[in-house]
Design an enzyme around this catalytic site. Structure first.
Site, PDB file in Angstrom:
ATOM      1  N   ASP A  87       0.852  -1.187   0.000  1.00 23.18           N
ATOM      2  CA  ASP A  87       0.000   0.000   0.000  1.00 23.18           C
ATOM      3  C   ASP A  87       0.896   1.249   0.000  1.00 23.18           C
ATOM      4  O   ASP A  87       1.814   1.361   0.826  1.00 23.18           O
ATOM      5  CB  ASP A  87      -0.862  -0.059   1.281  1.00 23.18           C
ATOM      6  CG  ASP A  87      -1.968   0.971   1.310  1.00 23.18           C
ATOM      7  OD1 ASP A  87      -2.428   1.384   0.231  1.00 23.18           O
ATOM      8  OD2 ASP A  87      -2.388   1.349   2.426  1.00 23.18           O
ATOM      9  N   HIS A  88       0.629   2.170  -0.895  1.00 24.73           N
ATOM     10  CA  HIS A  88       1.359   3.457  -0.943  1.00 24.73           C
ATOM     11  C   HIS A  88       2.883   3.311  -1.008  1.00 24.73           C
ATOM     12  O   HIS A  88       3.600   3.915  -0.199  1.00 24.73           O
ATOM     13  CB  HIS A  88       0.995   4.344   0.260  1.00 24.73           C
ATOM     14  CG  HIS A  88      -0.420   4.813   0.243  1.00 24.73           C
ATOM     15  ND1 HIS A  88      -0.876   5.806  -0.605  1.00 24.73           N
ATOM     16  CD2 HIS A  88      -1.496   4.402   0.944  1.00 24.73           C
ATOM     17  CE1 HIS A  88      -2.173   5.983  -0.415  1.00 24.73           C
ATOM     18  NE2 HIS A  88      -2.584   5.149   0.520  1.00 24.73           N
ATOM     19  N   ASP A 109       2.952   5.020  -5.439  1.00 24.16           N
ATOM     20  CA  ASP A 109       2.182   6.233  -5.196  1.00 24.16           C
ATOM     21  C   ASP A 109       3.014   7.467  -5.538  1.00 24.16           C
ATOM     22  O   ASP A 109       3.715   8.022  -4.696  1.00 24.16           O
ATOM     23  CB  ASP A 109       1.711   6.286  -3.739  1.00 24.16           C
ATOM     24  CG  ASP A 109       0.813   7.484  -3.491  1.00 24.16           C
ATOM     25  OD1 ASP A 109       0.618   8.288  -4.431  1.00 24.16           O
ATOM     26  OD2 ASP A 109       0.307   7.630  -2.366  1.00 24.16           O
ATOM     27  N   GLY A 186      -7.923   8.246   7.139  1.00 27.18           N
ATOM     28  CA  GLY A 186      -8.097   8.534   8.565  1.00 27.18           C
ATOM     29  C   GLY A 186      -9.549   8.471   9.015  1.00 27.18           C
ATOM     30  O   GLY A 186     -10.450   8.122   8.234  1.00 27.18           O
ATOM     31  N   HIS A 218      -9.178   4.771  -2.326  1.00 23.92           N
ATOM     32  CA  HIS A 218      -8.488   4.846  -1.026  1.00 23.92           C
ATOM     33  C   HIS A 218      -9.360   5.643  -0.060  1.00 23.92           C
ATOM     34  O   HIS A 218     -10.338   6.275  -0.457  1.00 23.92           O
ATOM     35  CB  HIS A 218      -7.138   5.559  -1.197  1.00 23.92           C
ATOM     36  CG  HIS A 218      -6.079   4.690  -1.772  1.00 23.92           C
ATOM     37  ND1 HIS A 218      -4.978   4.272  -1.063  1.00 23.92           N
ATOM     38  CD2 HIS A 218      -5.967   4.130  -2.999  1.00 23.92           C
ATOM     39  CE1 HIS A 218      -4.231   3.503  -1.828  1.00 23.92           C
ATOM     40  NE2 HIS A 218      -4.800   3.392  -3.022  1.00 23.92           N
ATOM     41  N   SER A 221     -12.912   4.058   4.449  1.00 21.34           N
ATOM     42  CA  SER A 221     -13.550   3.553   5.674  1.00 21.34           C
ATOM     43  C   SER A 221     -14.840   4.320   5.928  1.00 21.34           C
ATOM     44  O   SER A 221     -14.930   5.516   5.631  1.00 21.34           O
ATOM     45  CB  SER A 221     -12.608   3.725   6.881  1.00 21.34           C
ATOM     46  OG  SER A 221     -11.685   2.665   6.934  1.00 21.34           O
ATOM     47  N   ASP A 263      -8.639   0.699   6.264  1.00 17.93           N
ATOM     48  CA  ASP A 263      -7.691   0.563   7.365  1.00 17.93           C
ATOM     49  C   ASP A 263      -8.286   1.144   8.650  1.00 17.93           C
ATOM     50  O   ASP A 263      -8.388   0.461   9.669  1.00 17.93           O
ATOM     51  CB  ASP A 263      -6.374   1.283   7.012  1.00 17.93           C
ATOM     52  CG  ASP A 263      -5.295   1.000   8.047  1.00 17.93           C
ATOM     53  OD1 ASP A 263      -5.557   0.258   9.005  1.00 17.93           O
ATOM     54  OD2 ASP A 263      -4.180   1.529   7.913  1.00 17.93           O
TER      55      ASP A 263
HETATM   56  P1  13P Z   1      -9.014   4.630   5.505  1.00 18.71           P
HETATM   57  O1  13P Z   1      -8.173   5.511   6.385  1.00 18.71           O
HETATM   58  O2  13P Z   1     -10.275   5.323   5.105  1.00 18.71           O
HETATM   59  O3  13P Z   1      -9.259   3.302   6.120  1.00 18.71           O
HETATM   60  O4  13P Z   1      -8.191   4.378   4.139  1.00 18.71           O
HETATM   61  C1  13P Z   1      -7.210   3.375   4.089  1.00 18.71           C
HETATM   62  C2  13P Z   1      -6.418   3.439   2.838  1.00 18.71           C
HETATM   63  O5  13P Z   1      -6.734   4.089   1.860  1.00 18.71           O
HETATM   64  C3  13P Z   1      -5.187   2.617   2.803  1.00 18.71           C
HETATM   65  O6  13P Z   1      -4.457   2.854   1.637  1.00 18.71           O
HETATM   66  O1  G3H Z   2      -3.191   4.935   3.634  1.00 14.18           O
HETATM   67  C1  G3H Z   2      -2.733   4.768   4.761  1.00 14.18           C
HETATM   68  C2  G3H Z   2      -3.016   3.514   5.495  1.00 14.18           C
HETATM   69  O2  G3H Z   2      -4.070   3.717   6.402  1.00 14.18           O
HETATM   70  C3  G3H Z   2      -1.769   3.025   6.162  1.00 14.18           C
HETATM   71  O3  G3H Z   2      -1.507   3.724   7.335  1.00 14.18           O
HETATM   72  O4  G3H Z   2       0.933   4.219   7.103  1.00 14.18           O
HETATM   73  O5  G3H Z   2      -0.206   4.325   9.334  1.00 14.18           O
HETATM   74  O6  G3H Z   2       0.191   2.115   8.221  1.00 14.18           O
HETATM   75  P1  G3H Z   2      -0.054   3.587   8.047  1.00 14.18           P
HETATM   76 ZN    ZN Z   3      -4.564   4.823   0.897  1.00 22.76          ZN
END
Ligand code: 13P
Ligand code: G3H
Ligand code: ZN
Length: 316
Positions: A87-88, A109, A186, A218, A221, A263
């Site tokens: 992710d990212h 990203d 977030g 992305h 949530s 997340d």
């Molecule tokens: P949320 O913070 O909305 O759960 O998004 C998570 C996300 O995009 C991880 O890449």
């Molecule tokens: O996009 C971000 C995700 O929620 C990952 O968060 O970098 O704190 O693990 P993190």
């Molecule tokens: Zn993300």
């Protein structure tokens, strides 16, 4: 079944009008909660790892936990397709490290870079990944919120420009594209009193320019108020936490969106379970007791997402 890429998952999801959940994993209980829910509901699933997760839990622990999840699902008679995704990914090197280290999918990203630099790095990652049978997600447009400890404020966020997507995908060869239509990372996605809104017109326009191409959301949530309430009632402080309404996510899943990233909801579910347990049982100090409740809430949450938001149950 070994780890799979997202190619087949996305093709079926696009055609079937549903989406695959991409859940962030940071420890064993989170992996187990997600995998148990997906396996019981026979849903394909993406387990994704951020740079922060790799720093916290270490690459090999996470890869082996995900492999263990596959093994347990298979033993229970409910084999499901699982993809392991970065992710990212901030640059070529972290993508290469994950491609070489067993991941089946990576995100590069470059969304904060100037357009031509985003194209350049995405193409470099796609060329390398494809040689190794790994698929690539890239991003155009920028979401507000927290990304790997960097706070992107609303003023610096920007919606995806549909005029750029065809050129970007043709020149880079990436396999899926994350776009910005008003979601953010977030647990505080809108200001108090602000009406949650997503730019479905941009999503529609992108889908017209890129027929049958998988789009990623992305910051998706929904910040379930059920878990926020439990946290608030058990010593937490998350006043004004707000997410994307579930009906909007469901609508996106029926459109070109094939991958929905979650997340914050997992964090809230885990925290709700742990806080509730410890407040109810102040005499407990065995982590299996309170982490077990956190894991149960994660499983409940993921089951709810699969059934009510993603529509991916029975699609394994
Ligand atoms: P949320 O913070 O909305 O759960 O998004 C998570 C996300 O995009 C991880 O890449
Ligand atoms: O996009 C971000 C995700 O929620 C990952 O968060 O970098 O704190 O693990 P993190
Ligand atoms: Zn993300």
């Amino acid at each position: 079944m070994p780890l799979v890429t997202t190619t087949d998952m996305f093709k079926k999801a696009y055609e079937g009008g549903y989406a695959i959940g991409a859940f962030n994993v940071n420890n064993m209980e989170i992996v187990q909660g997600i995998a148990d829910a997906a396996s019981e509901l026979k849903s394909p699933v993406i387990l994704q790892v951020s740079a922060g997760a790799r720093k916290y839990a270490k690459h090999s622990y996470l890869v082996h936990l995900v492999e263990a999840a596959l093994e347990e699902a298979s033993k229970s008679g409910n084999d499901i397709p699982i993809a392991l995704h970065l992710d990212h990914g901030a640059d070529f090197d972290i993508c290469k490290s994950c491609i070489d280290g067993g991941f089946t999918s990576v995100m590069i990203d470059g969304s904060s870079l100037p357009y031509e630099e985003n194209v350049e790095v995405a193409k470099r990652v796609a060329d390398y990944a494809h040689e190794k049978g790994v698929v690539v997600e890239a991003e155009l447009g920028q979401l507000a919120g927290i990304e790997d400890d960097v706070n992107v404020d609303a003023a610096n966020a920007s919606y995806t420009d549909p005029d750029q997507v065809e050129d970007f995908v043709n020149r880079t060869g990436v396999d899926s594209l994350a776009i910005a239509i008003g979601t953010s990372h977030g647990a505080f996605k809108f200001k108090p009193g602000q009406k949650p809104q997503l730019r479905f017109d941009i999503l529609e326009e992108v889908a017209k320019r890129l027929p049958q191409f998988p789009i990623v959301l992305h910051g998706a949530s929904s910040v379930s108020q059920e878990y926020v309430k439990i946290i608030q009632e058990n010593g937490g402080n998350l006043a004004d936490a707000i997410g994307i309404p579930e009906d909007m996510l469901r609508k996106a899943a029926t459109m070109a969106v094939c991958k929905i990233n979650i997340d914050s909801d997992l964090r809230l579910a885990m925290t709700a379970g742990v806080r509730e347990h410890l407040m109810a049982h102040p005499e407990h100090f065995d982590p299996r007791q309170y982490l077990g409740d956190g894991r149960k809430y994660v499983k409940d949450l993921v089951s709810h997402k699969i059934l009510e938001v993603l529509g991916s149950d029975g699609k394994a």
